[in-house]
Design a protein around this motif. Structure first.
Motif, short mmCIF file in Angstrom:
data_model
loop_
_atom_site.label_atom_id
_atom_site.label_comp_id
_atom_site.label_asym_id
_atom_site.label_seq_id
_atom_site.Cartn_x
_atom_site.Cartn_y
_atom_site.Cartn_z
N GLN A 93 0.82 -1.21 0.00
CA GLN A 93 0.00 0.00 0.00
C GLN A 93 0.85 1.26 0.00
O GLN A 93 0.36 2.33 -0.32
N GLY A 150 -2.45 7.71 -4.56
CA GLY A 150 -3.86 7.56 -4.21
C GLY A 150 -4.07 7.75 -2.72
O GLY A 150 -4.98 8.47 -2.29
N LEU A 151 -3.15 7.16 -1.93
CA LEU A 151 -3.26 7.26 -0.48
C LEU A 151 -3.24 8.72 -0.05
O LEU A 151 -4.04 9.17 0.76
N ARG A 152 -2.27 9.44 -0.65
CA ARG A 152 -2.15 10.84 -0.26
C ARG A 152 -3.46 11.58 -0.54
O ARG A 152 -3.90 12.41 0.24
N ASP A 153 -4.07 11.25 -1.66
CA ASP A 153 -5.30 11.96 -2.00
C ASP A 153 -6.39 11.71 -0.97
O ASP A 153 -6.98 12.64 -0.44
N TYR A 154 -6.64 10.44 -0.71
CA TYR A 154 -7.79 10.27 0.19
C TYR A 154 -7.45 10.41 1.65
O TYR A 154 -8.31 10.37 2.49
N MET A 155 -6.20 10.63 2.01
CA MET A 155 -5.87 10.95 3.40
C MET A 155 -5.83 12.45 3.64
O MET A 155 -5.67 12.90 4.77
N VAL A 184 -8.01 15.06 3.48
CA VAL A 184 -9.00 15.71 4.34
C VAL A 184 -8.88 15.21 5.80
O VAL A 184 -8.78 16.03 6.72
#
Lengths: 961, 114
Positions: free
Chosen positions: A794, A802-807, A809
């Motif tokens: 991951q 992707g992780l950075r994006d949904y983390m 907020v």
């Protein structure tokens, strides 16, 4: 009172010296010797100051209440006998320190030697001065333990390790017997006070337990004084550095046993059993020791067996126990200490300057070291009992007692002959020591070229030999008064003054001496050649060795039998052990509760709320789910576990336990985070393990399922029966009534924690701190399994975006929550005394605030911005809690007594301000520290494994380049 | 309510014991956590189950103890919660350290010999 306090100084000074020398640098030879010497000289000054009091027949006693419940007082007493003994120990101690300064080589670590030596002196003095027989045993065992450390000083050598262990096992076992004897004595007399015990001789001797007490007591004394058949540890202890041997086997360790025999003679002695046991053993030891000594080739071995034989002589005198015999015993204790210390030192000099102690290789040393030679000759003459030397006088007194004193038993009648027989050997071995070492042809191929030692190494020997001469020529003027004081202190003040003179006329003892000297010289001259070519021991007898029995027993007890037991009853595997534990609990619980488990006739119940039942339906599902999934789907199991935790938390809230609900919820969060962090380091397990489908594995699971089912059912039944029982008034009601009036808080749970039962809480936070530190320490050396070192899928680059994006907020929210959380923690903390909250929940909240920052951003980002020092938090927390407790001492209250009041703050209003709040602050800080420490320690492992990866990558890059 | 709670305790304890006897360290750690819930609830229920009357006293006046929940089991359980967190953490660390050293997550540090 000053005199009494000087006694404490006397006991404390050597221990202080031990601490002082222990802190010195490793090679500070001079400093260590000076410090030790000066402290002991201080002891001598104290003794000099106290001399007049004891010479007048006074007894100084200083008692400090220690454990009054056990009738154990730290009591010290000084009379004429102990004064003489302590002076002997201290004076020879000073000489040993000087000698050791020149004996130890530059590479020997100094602090260890001197601090042990000083601690040993302290223990010995403590043993001698103890006025409470239990305290005496404590010091007695202390001498055993420290002598173990001293004998094993050169622990690199197997002989030293074995010798030390043997000495410890034999003497400490004896010490345990002595403890039992002292406990019995205390029970018989009704007091552990030495004066009371010594004054109750008639009661003790008439008591039916007298033989048991006597047997145990003598075992203690005999093992310490190396009496036959426990003598074998003493030659083994010769592996110690020579200063240690010179000290232990002249004035201290082995003399402790005979000291005890003489000291307790008024309480235990004077019976036929005493005479036969003590004099019999003493005579046997005297003869066995003297005989073996003649045949030893090792210088120190000869001296060791000679020591054994002289101890036998003193023991025999203590067994006879007449006034003259006690006086002679004390006299010989002193004389033997002086000449044997000098002889050991001389043997050490010879060993030091020639490199060997083997008498078959040593020869004609007189021409190389005339001064040392002269000293050794005089000292061994004293050992042989040659007139005009101190050894002669006490030996004559022994002969006189052996010949004159009568109780008509066969042992008594044979005493003169046995004494003369042993003395023949004493003369022979003394002669052998001198003749082989100092005379004869010059030595060949010695390891070192022999020469005189440095003058200061010889000074202690010179002084001791001078004492031998002066006491031997002028006994009445020098030692006479002190000896009489000592004997009076043992036997009572009505003992007439005994004059010690050199010349008593041509009487039986003198004839015995002359016969012994003549026969001894003849024995040596006749057999010198055969002895030096023979084995290390008397003919035939050298095959019989008590040490063999000891080793046989030790091997069985400490190796073979335990292993056999272990094989028969134990397993290395955890599962069977746990299964056994669970089954045993079930069986024992069942056995105890069987019959008492009947449900009450009129069950006390609350009406069922369907929501509650539904909630627990989910909770039970979660629990079973966690159990089901924990093997292959750890994440799912973790979530189920959290579900069960939340339901538990709701249950607490439902049944009026808001504090518990808050704490449970917070702890649940932290636990889940912790376990999530840990998941990363476990092996992945996706496919089924093939064996799990086989029959044995199935059977195992069914069996465990049955065990678990029965266990759960039993606990459920027990819980139900207990819950529905009628109410009984209990201690909780008291807390409810008094929490506000006594503790100044309305939240009873918190008041119990920080006020009524604060000491328990103090213990608990200490445990928490220990766990935190242990976690930290364990992880410092952590090495992950090789397959876990790689970055998880991951977090690889492609997934990272992707992780950075949904983390994004949640991360911002978490960051902004930080101050809010801190305020929440403060709120929980301040309201804690009156409303749900308190140090625990505030602490965990604070820890979660930190934790969220770690989750929101990576570790490096966080640590560049906030510095958390968890260990300091913990340290200060524990300190605050402890100091709050100690603070109540200032007002003469017991530890952790709290004071409560309310304070008006502007804007905020009245808030509780009990001292218990300060204690709670300590709890808070510690909980924050420990929780954060554990979480961060685990979180940091990813960083470290990243570093490991980088290290691995570097060489590869270099190779590629 | 009592019946439900005692059954809940039983289920938690049974799941805990079952996991305790399993061979994998993670199973044991989850088992211990479940068992600690069961034990905490058990100790807690040894007081009296009271709904809607937390042990918060009025400031002064007469106090009727039976009208409130029993505070003693509560304070016992409160410390037990924190301590069980600490032991879980300790066991977790031992678990991952042992996994690093032995290369397996079996409780004995080696796979079962067949």
């Amino acid at each position: 009172m000053i005199d009494q306090n000087l006694l404490l100084v006397l006991v404390l000074l050597p221990f202080l010296a031990a601490i002082a020398t222990a802190t010195l640098p490793v090679h500070a030879h001079n400093a260590a010797a000076w410090v030790s010497g000066l402290f002991l000289a201080g002891c001598l000054l104290v003794l000099a100051a106290l001399h007049q009091t004891v010479a007048d027949g006074g007894v100084l006693v200083r008692t400090i209440r220690w454990v009054p419940a056990l009738r154990m007082n730290l009591s010290f007493r000084l009379d004429g006998f102990t004064w003489l003994f302590v002076t002997l120990v201290t004076a020879i101690g000073v000489l040993i320190v000087i000698y050791a300064r020149y004996y130890l080589s530059k590479s020997d670590p100094v602090p260890r030697f001197y601090s042990f030596l000083m601690a040993f002196t302290g223990a010995m003095i403590g043993m001698l001065l103890s006025g409470n027989i239990l305290v005496q045993v404590v010091f007695w065992e202390l001498t055993s333990i420290i002598s173990f450390l001293l004998i094993g000083y050169w622990y690199q050598s197997p002989a030293a390790r074995d010798g030390a262990r043997m000495a410890l096992i034999v003497t400490a076992t004896g010490g345990l017997c002595l403890l039992a004897a002292m406990l019995l004595l205390g029970q018989i007399v009704g007091s552990y006070d030495l004066d009371r015990v010594l004054a109750s001789g008639d009661i003790i001797r008439a008591h039916p337990l007298y033989p048991v007490v006597l047997g145990l007591f003598l075992l203690g004394a005999f093992t310490k004084s190396a009496q036959f058949p426990f003598h074998f540890w003493l030659p083994g202890a010769m592996a110690a550095p020579t200063p240690v041997s010179a000290y232990l086997h002249s004035a201290t360790m082995v003399k402790a046993g005979v000291f005890l025999l003489v000291r307790y003679f008024p309480a235990l002695g004077g019976t036929e059993a005493w005479f036969f046991a003590v004099t019999g053993t003493g005579m046997a030891t005297l003869i066995v020791g003297a005989t073996i000594a003649l045949f030893r080739h090792d210088l120190k071995g000869l001296l060791a067996y000679s020591t054994i034989s002289h101890l036998g002589l003193i023991t025999a005198l203590a067994g006879i126990g007449s006034q003259g015999a006690i006086l002679a015993a004390i006299f010989h204790i002193a004389n033997h200490a002086v000449f044997k210390a000098s002889l050991f030192m001389a043997a050490g000099i010879i060993d030091h300057e020639t490199g060997t102690r083997d008498m078959r290789r040593l020869s004609g040393l007189y021409r190389f070291m005339p001064l040392t030679g002269t000293l050794a000759i005089v000292a061994s003459a004293a050992m042989a009992g040659v007139p005009l030397l101190n050894g002669f006088l006490s030996k004559e007194m022994f002969f006189a007692e052996a010949a004159d004193w009568h109780n008509g038993t066969w042992l008594d009648n044979s005493l003169p002959y046995l004494a003369t027989f042993a003395s023949v050997f004493a003369v022979a071995y003394s002669l052998r020591f001198i003749m082989t070492v100092f005379f004869g042809p010059p030595p060949e191929d010695l390891p070192k070229e022999p020469h005189e030692p440095s003058p200061w190494m010889r000074r202690p020997v010179e002084l001791l030999v001078m004492v031998c001469l002066v006491v031997g020529i002028l006994p009445g003027v020098t030692l006479g008064p002190a000896l009489n004081d000592a004997a009076r202190a043992v036997l009572g003040a009505d003992m007439p003054y005994q004059n010690i003179a050199i010349w008593h006329g041509f009487n039986t003892p003198l004839i015995m001496s002359l016969v012994a000297m003549a026969l001894g010289t003849a024995l040596y001259l006749g057999f010198a050649g055969r002895i030096s070519t023979g084995p290390e021991g008397p003919p035939v007898l050298h095959r019989l060795r008590a040490q063999r029995v000891y080793e046989w027993l030790l091997l069985r007890l400490s190796w073979s039998w335990p292993r056999r037991l272990h094989r028969a009853f134990s397993t290395d595997q955890l599962q069977p052990q746990l299964r056994l534990l669970v089954a045993l609990t079930l069986v024992l619980g069942g056995a105890v509760l069987w019959g008492a488990m009947a449900p009450s006739d009129n069950p006390r119940t609350n009406a069922l709320n369907p929501a509650f039942a539904l909630m627990w339906l989910v909770g039970a599902g979660c629990a079973i789910g966690a159990a089901w999934q924990a093997k292959y789907h750890r994440f799912a199991a973790l979530i189920s576990l959290g579900g069960a935790g939340v339901v538990t938390c709701l249950t607490f809230a439902w049944f009026s336990a808001p504090d518990l609900a808050v704490t449970q919820l917070l702890v649940e969060i932290v636990t889940t985070a912790l376990l999530l962090l840990g998941l990363r380091w476990l092996p992945r397990r996706r496919e089924e393990i093939a064996e799990d489908k086989l029959l044995p594995a199935r059977l195992r699971r069914i069996r465990d399922l049955v065990v678990a089912g029965i266990g759960g059912a039993c606990i459920a039944a027990l819980a139900y029966v207990m819950m529905t029982r009628p109410l009984v008034p209990n201690v909780g009601d008291w807390f409810l009534r008094n929490s506000y009036y006594e503790g100044g808080g309305t939240n009873v749970v918190n008041v119990i924690l920080v006020d009524f039962r604060a000491y328990d809480t103090f213990g608990e936070i200490t445990v928490l701190a220990i766990v935190g530190l242990t976690v930290f320490a364990l992880l410092r050396r952590f090495r992950p399994a090789s397959e876990s070192v790689d970055q998880p899928e991951q977090r690889r680059a492609e997934a990272q975006d992707g992780l950075r994006d949904y983390m994004l907020v949640p991360a911002v929210i978490m960051r902004w929550m930080f101050p809010v959380m801190i305020v929440l923690a403060a709120y929980l903390f301040v309201r804690g005394h009156d409303l749900p909250g308190g140090g625990f929940s505030a602490g965990v909240t604070m820890a979660i605030a930190f934790l969220l920052q770690y989750i929101a951003a990576n570790v490096r980002w966080v640590e560049a911005r906030i510095t958390v020092l968890p260990i300091r938090w913990m340290g200060f927390g524990l300190l605050i809690a402890g100091l709050t407790g100690i603070g109540s001492w200032l007002f003469d209250y017991p530890f952790l007594t709290a004071h409560a009041r309310y304070v008006d703050l502007p804007l905020i209003g009245r808030i509780p301000a009990a001292t218990a709040m300060i204690f709670d602050l300590g709890v808070f800080a510690l909980v924050v520290g420990a929780t954060v420490l554990m979480l961060i320690a685990i979180a940091h492992q990813s960083l470290r494994s990243a570093r490991l990866r980088e290290q691995d990558a570097e060489p590869e890059q270099k190779e590629a380049a | 309510m009592e019946l439900v709670l005692s059954m809940a305790i039983g289920v938690l304890a049974a799941s805990g014991i079952w996991l305790l006897l399993r061979p994998r360290t993670f199973q044991v750690i989850v088992g211990l956590a479940l068992l600690s819930y069961a034990v905490n609830l058990f100790i807690f229920s040894m007081g009296r189950l009271t709904v809607g009357a937390p042990p918060l006293m009025p400031k002064g006046g007469f106090v009727n103890p039976t009208a409130y929940a029993d505070p003693l089991p509560q304070s016992l359980v409160l410390t037990a919660i924190v301590i069980s967190f600490a032991t879980t953490a300790l066991f977790l660390v031992v678990m991952i350290a042992s996994r690093g050293v032995t290369g397996t997550d079996h409780v004995d540090g080696k796979e079962r010999e067949t």
